[in-house]
Structures are given as structure tokens and as C-alpha cells.
Design an enzyme around this catalytic site. Structure first.
Site, PDB file in Angstrom:
ATOM      1  N   TYR A   1      -8.711 -10.208   2.717  1.00 30.55           N
ATOM      2  CA  TYR A   1      -9.854  -9.397   3.191  1.00 30.55           C
ATOM      3  C   TYR A   1     -10.712  -8.852   2.058  1.00 30.55           C
ATOM      4  O   TYR A   1     -11.847  -8.426   2.270  1.00 30.55           O
ATOM      5  CB  TYR A   1      -9.389  -8.266   4.134  1.00 30.55           C
ATOM      6  CG  TYR A   1      -8.588  -7.147   3.490  1.00 30.55           C
ATOM      7  CD1 TYR A   1      -9.178  -6.228   2.627  1.00 30.55           C
ATOM      8  CD2 TYR A   1      -7.234  -7.006   3.770  1.00 30.55           C
ATOM      9  CE1 TYR A   1      -8.445  -5.201   2.048  1.00 30.55           C
ATOM     10  CE2 TYR A   1      -6.485  -5.987   3.196  1.00 30.55           C
ATOM     11  CZ  TYR A   1      -7.098  -5.086   2.335  1.00 30.55           C
ATOM     12  OH  TYR A   1      -6.361  -4.096   1.760  1.00 30.55           O
ATOM     13  N   GLU A   2     -10.167  -8.858   0.837  1.00 33.43           N
ATOM     14  CA  GLU A   2     -10.973  -8.396  -0.300  1.00 33.43           C
ATOM     15  C   GLU A   2     -11.981  -9.465  -0.727  1.00 33.43           C
ATOM     16  O   GLU A   2     -12.828  -9.215  -1.583  1.00 33.43           O
ATOM     17  CB  GLU A   2     -10.063  -8.070  -1.488  1.00 33.43           C
ATOM     18  CG  GLU A   2      -9.167  -6.868  -1.255  1.00 33.43           C
ATOM     19  CD  GLU A   2      -8.126  -6.719  -2.354  1.00 33.43           C
ATOM     20  OE1 GLU A   2      -8.400  -6.018  -3.331  1.00 33.43           O
ATOM     21  OE2 GLU A   2      -7.043  -7.324  -2.236  1.00 33.43           O
TER      22      GLU A   2
ATOM     23  N   HIS B   1      -3.698   0.295  -4.598  1.00 34.34           N
ATOM     24  CA  HIS B   1      -3.183  -0.849  -5.343  1.00 34.34           C
ATOM     25  C   HIS B   1      -3.708  -0.765  -6.774  1.00 34.34           C
ATOM     26  O   HIS B   1      -4.900  -0.914  -7.010  1.00 34.34           O
ATOM     27  CB  HIS B   1      -3.643  -2.159  -4.697  1.00 34.34           C
ATOM     28  CG  HIS B   1      -2.979  -2.440  -3.400  1.00 34.34           C
ATOM     29  ND1 HIS B   1      -1.939  -3.323  -3.282  1.00 34.34           N
ATOM     30  CD2 HIS B   1      -3.181  -1.929  -2.185  1.00 34.34           C
ATOM     31  CE1 HIS B   1      -1.550  -3.346  -2.015  1.00 34.34           C
ATOM     32  NE2 HIS B   1      -2.289  -2.511  -1.329  1.00 34.34           N
TER      33      HIS B   1
ATOM     34  N   HIS C   1      -5.504  -9.331  -1.458  1.00 33.86           N
ATOM     35  CA  HIS C   1      -5.595  -9.591  -0.020  1.00 33.86           C
ATOM     36  C   HIS C   1      -6.782 -10.521   0.248  1.00 33.86           C
ATOM     37  O   HIS C   1      -7.810 -10.426  -0.419  1.00 33.86           O
ATOM     38  CB  HIS C   1      -5.838  -8.296   0.762  1.00 33.86           C
ATOM     39  CG  HIS C   1      -4.809  -7.227   0.552  1.00 33.86           C
ATOM     40  ND1 HIS C   1      -4.849  -6.356  -0.506  1.00 33.86           N
ATOM     41  CD2 HIS C   1      -3.720  -6.903   1.273  1.00 33.86           C
ATOM     42  CE1 HIS C   1      -3.817  -5.527  -0.425  1.00 33.86           C
ATOM     43  NE2 HIS C   1      -3.108  -5.836   0.635  1.00 33.86           N
TER      44      HIS C   1
ATOM     45  N   ASN D   1       2.222   3.673  10.508  1.00 32.23           N
ATOM     46  CA  ASN D   1       1.478   4.227  11.656  1.00 32.23           C
ATOM     47  C   ASN D   1       1.823   3.388  12.875  1.00 32.23           C
ATOM     48  O   ASN D   1       2.333   2.272  12.728  1.00 32.23           O
ATOM     49  CB  ASN D   1      -0.038   4.116  11.386  1.00 32.23           C
ATOM     50  CG  ASN D   1      -0.453   2.666  11.124  1.00 32.23           C
ATOM     51  OD1 ASN D   1      -0.216   2.140  10.027  1.00 32.23           O
ATOM     52  ND2 ASN D   1      -1.032   2.024  12.101  1.00 32.23           N
TER      53      ASN D   1
ATOM     54  N   ALA E   1       2.827  -2.202   3.951  1.00 36.07           N
ATOM     55  CA  ALA E   1       2.627  -1.162   4.953  1.00 36.07           C
ATOM     56  C   ALA E   1       2.230  -1.892   6.222  1.00 36.07           C
ATOM     57  O   ALA E   1       1.479  -2.867   6.166  1.00 36.07           O
ATOM     58  CB  ALA E   1       1.504  -0.234   4.511  1.00 36.07           C
TER      59      ALA E   1
ATOM     60  N   HIS F   1      -6.838   4.753   6.942  1.00 39.06           N
ATOM     61  CA  HIS F   1      -6.079   4.356   5.751  1.00 39.06           C
ATOM     62  C   HIS F   1      -5.335   5.537   5.127  1.00 39.06           C
ATOM     63  O   HIS F   1      -4.283   5.363   4.522  1.00 39.06           O
ATOM     64  CB  HIS F   1      -7.019   3.705   4.728  1.00 39.06           C
ATOM     65  CG  HIS F   1      -6.312   3.069   3.570  1.00 39.06           C
ATOM     66  ND1 HIS F   1      -5.462   1.991   3.727  1.00 39.06           N
ATOM     67  CD2 HIS F   1      -6.296   3.366   2.250  1.00 39.06           C
ATOM     68  CE1 HIS F   1      -4.969   1.653   2.545  1.00 39.06           C
ATOM     69  NE2 HIS F   1      -5.450   2.474   1.627  1.00 39.06           N
TER      70      HIS F   1
ATOM     71  N   SER G   1       0.830  -1.223   0.000  1.00 41.43           N
ATOM     72  CA  SER G   1       0.000   0.000   0.000  1.00 41.43           C
ATOM     73  C   SER G   1       0.852   1.256   0.000  1.00 41.43           C
ATOM     74  O   SER G   1       1.700   1.435   0.874  1.00 41.43           O
ATOM     75  CB  SER G   1      -0.870   0.056   1.252  1.00 41.43           C
ATOM     76  OG  SER G   1      -1.803  -0.954   1.237  1.00 41.43           O
TER      77      SER G   1
ATOM     78  N   MET H   1      -1.757  -6.843   7.007  1.00 47.22           N
ATOM     79  CA  MET H   1      -2.804  -7.727   6.468  1.00 47.22           C
ATOM     80  C   MET H   1      -2.375  -8.469   5.206  1.00 47.22           C
ATOM     81  O   MET H   1      -3.212  -8.853   4.390  1.00 47.22           O
ATOM     82  CB  MET H   1      -4.058  -6.894   6.177  1.00 47.22           C
ATOM     83  CG  MET H   1      -4.563  -6.092   7.362  1.00 47.22           C
ATOM     84  SD  MET H   1      -5.874  -4.970   6.868  1.00 47.22           S
ATOM     85  CE  MET H   1      -6.011  -3.905   8.302  1.00 47.22           C
ATOM     86  N   SER H   2      -1.077  -8.646   5.034  1.00 48.44           N
ATOM     87  CA  SER H   2      -0.619  -9.313   3.806  1.00 48.44           C
ATOM     88  C   SER H   2       0.637 -10.142   4.094  1.00 48.44           C
ATOM     89  O   SER H   2       0.879 -10.531   5.228  1.00 48.44           O
ATOM     90  CB  SER H   2      -0.313  -8.268   2.728  1.00 48.44           C
ATOM     91  OG  SER H   2       0.803  -7.489   3.107  1.00 48.44           O
TER      92      SER H   2
END
Ligand code: HPA
Length: 274
Positions: A86-87, A62, A84, A236, A114, A248, A31, A212-213
Site C-alpha cells: 500500500y505504500e 516502522h 507494504h 483492534n 498488527a 491507526h 506496526s 495488510m502484510s
């Protein structure tokens, strides 16, 4: 799985006809880190929608294309936009591009992402070389019948992230006078950010960063015997570390700020890795 294998072969056949040279390294851009692809010379850009059996990138930040070309004097392929879980993609779909790379003959992989900083010594904008990961919460991408053509049923994961690549990356950072961290990356399912209690639990487990990846991709790559380097951009501080909420936009903004530094480091690593 027979079906996945025939899809892989079809995709590899399609791309082999398009590319001039076999890439030496594949780079997955996380990201906000996609601009590295702009530094690639003599490039051939192939949008995901034009690649048979590829899914479509939906995550903000992306873009959704493969860029083939030269970086740091080497043939590379960069994934601008990853898939991902989550998608809504299955883990099989998440790791499909990595399997395509391997079958194209690519042996080296740089995974970037990220991530939220769990280690309180970290600050947004830091780059972290991933030493190991915690993937308890990720569905394993190797679940289901094993594809013996790709690797063994029970692959070893004692050293997912290649020690020599970490060493080369460290030397490249020193040469560029960048400070880089090392640490443990923990996988979180997303898409909601973690709770402060989850972050405290991860810290107790030994994690330094969360994202998350990366973990499913690293597992699938090691299954196939690829050499893997992982680089996290701490965009962050993770939930509860600071008295502020997460969003985000902050992730994308920090990604933008370190983009140049990140691109220079990755280019130097590609140049130096043999
Ligand atoms: N948590 C999970 N994934 C992330 C974060 C985070 O804080 N920052 C960037 N990706």
C-alpha cells in the site's frame, strides 16, 4: 528478474562484509512491535538508507533499519519496519529483504504483524499464531519470470506456516503462562481499512484476523524453502465488529500495551527453536 538477482547479490555482498555471524532467524517486526529490537544484544544497526537496493520505510510505526545481534542466545536479524504494497512498493520490493536474508544463509523466519480481529471470541491485545492465510487479494510476489536460483515456478503452499514452529511457540506461551490464539490471517490491500461487509465476507471464508502484510512475505519465503512462523497481535476488532470506527492510533496503542509480552514470547521462541 536477472536484474533483481544481481541487485540481491550486490546487497548480500554489502551486508556480508558488515556482519560478524550469519543470523539463524530473521524477525520482521509489525506496526507498534519494533521495540523487540531493543532487546537484541551486541547489536549492529544498519539503516535501510545505508543498504544498497533497499527501499525506505514510510509507514508510521516502522522505523527502517536492520538490527543484527543476539537474542535468546541466538544470532538474529530483525527488520524494524517492513515494506507494504500500500505504500506503493511493488511486490518484488516488498519481499526483497526476505530474499536477502535467505541468500545470507538464514533459514528461519518469524513474521509479526498488527491485525484486526474478525473472530468475535478475540479481543484487542490477543496474540494469534497464524495457522494458514487467505491471500486472494494480494498480488503474488512470484509473478513474472521465475528465479530458479531461489525456488520452483509453482511452489507448494499446503503448509506455509511451519507446524513444528507453531508447536514450539505454543509451548513457549504455556511456559510463560500466556494464552495464545491460533487462526487464519486474511490479507487486505489497504491502506483504507475494510468495510463491515468485507469483514463479514472474510469471516464466511474462514478468516479470524485481517491485516495488510505478511502474506506476500510468507509466500516468497516458502518459495525459497524457509521455515515460517507468523504471529499476529490483535490490535483492534475489525470493521463492524464493534460500534466504533477504526484508527491507526488504536493499532499503535495496543501494540505498545502488548509489546513486553510479545517481546518475551518471541525471545523464548528464538531461544527454543532448533
Ligand atoms: N484491518 C487491516 N489491517 C489492520 C487492522 C485492521 O483492522 N488492524 C491492524 N492492521
Amino acid at each position: 528478474m536477472e536484474d533483481t538477482l544481481s541487485k540481491l547479490k550486490q546487497t548480500v555482498g554489502h551486508l556480508s562484509l558488515k556482519i560478524r555471524k550469519k543470523p539463524y532467524i530473521a524477525i520482521v517486526l509489525g506496526s507498534g512491535l519494533g521495540s523487540l529490537a531493543n532487546s537484541i544484544q551486541n547489536k549492529l544497526e544498519v539503516p535501510y538508507h545505508a543498504i544498497p537496493n533497499f527501499s525506505k520505510a514510510t509507514a508510521p510505526g516502522h522505523e527502517g533499519s536492520l538490527t543484527f545481534g543476539e537474542l535468546g542466545g541466538r544470532e538474529v536479524v530483525a527488520m524494524k519496519g517492513r515494506f507494504h504494497h500500500y505504500e506503493g512498493w511493488s511486490m518484488n520490493e516488498v519481499v526483497f529483504p526476505l530474499r536477502v536474508f535467505k541468500l545470507l544463509g538464514v533459514e528461519n523466519l518469524i513474521l509479526t504483524n498488527a491485525a484486526g480481529g474478525i473472530n468475535t471470541q478475540f479481543k484487542p491485545g490477543d496474540l494469534m499464531l497464524i495457522q494458514d492465510h487467505i491471500g486472494f487479494f494480494a498480488d503474488n510476489p512470484l509473478r513474472g519470470a521465475n528465479m530458479d536460483e531461489l525456488g520452483v515456478r509453482f511452489p507448494d503452499m499446503s503448509q506455509v506456516y511451519d507446524r513444528d514452529m507453531i508447536q514450539v511457540a505454543t509451548e513457549c506461551a504455556m511456559k510463560l503462562q500466556y494464552e495464545v490464539r491460533r487462526g487464519i490471517y486474511a490479507y487486505a490491500k489497504g491502506p483504507s481499512y475494510e468495510t463491515p461487509a468485507e469483514i463479514r465476507a472474510f469471516r464466511t471464508m474462514g478468516a479470524d484476523a485481517v491485516g495488510m502484510s505478511t502474506v506476500p512475505e510468507a509466500i516468497a519465503a516458502r518459495h525459497m524453502g524457509m521455515k515460517v512462523l507468523g504471529i499476529s497481535c490483535i490490535t483492534n476488532m475489525a470493521a463492524g465488529v464493534l460500534e466504533q470506527t477504526l484508527n491507526h492510533e488504536e493499532v499503535m496503542e495496543t501494540g505498545k500495551k502488548v509489546e513486553e509480552k510479545f517481546s518475551k514470547l518471541v525471545t523464548e521462541i528464538v531461544r527454543s527453536w532448533s
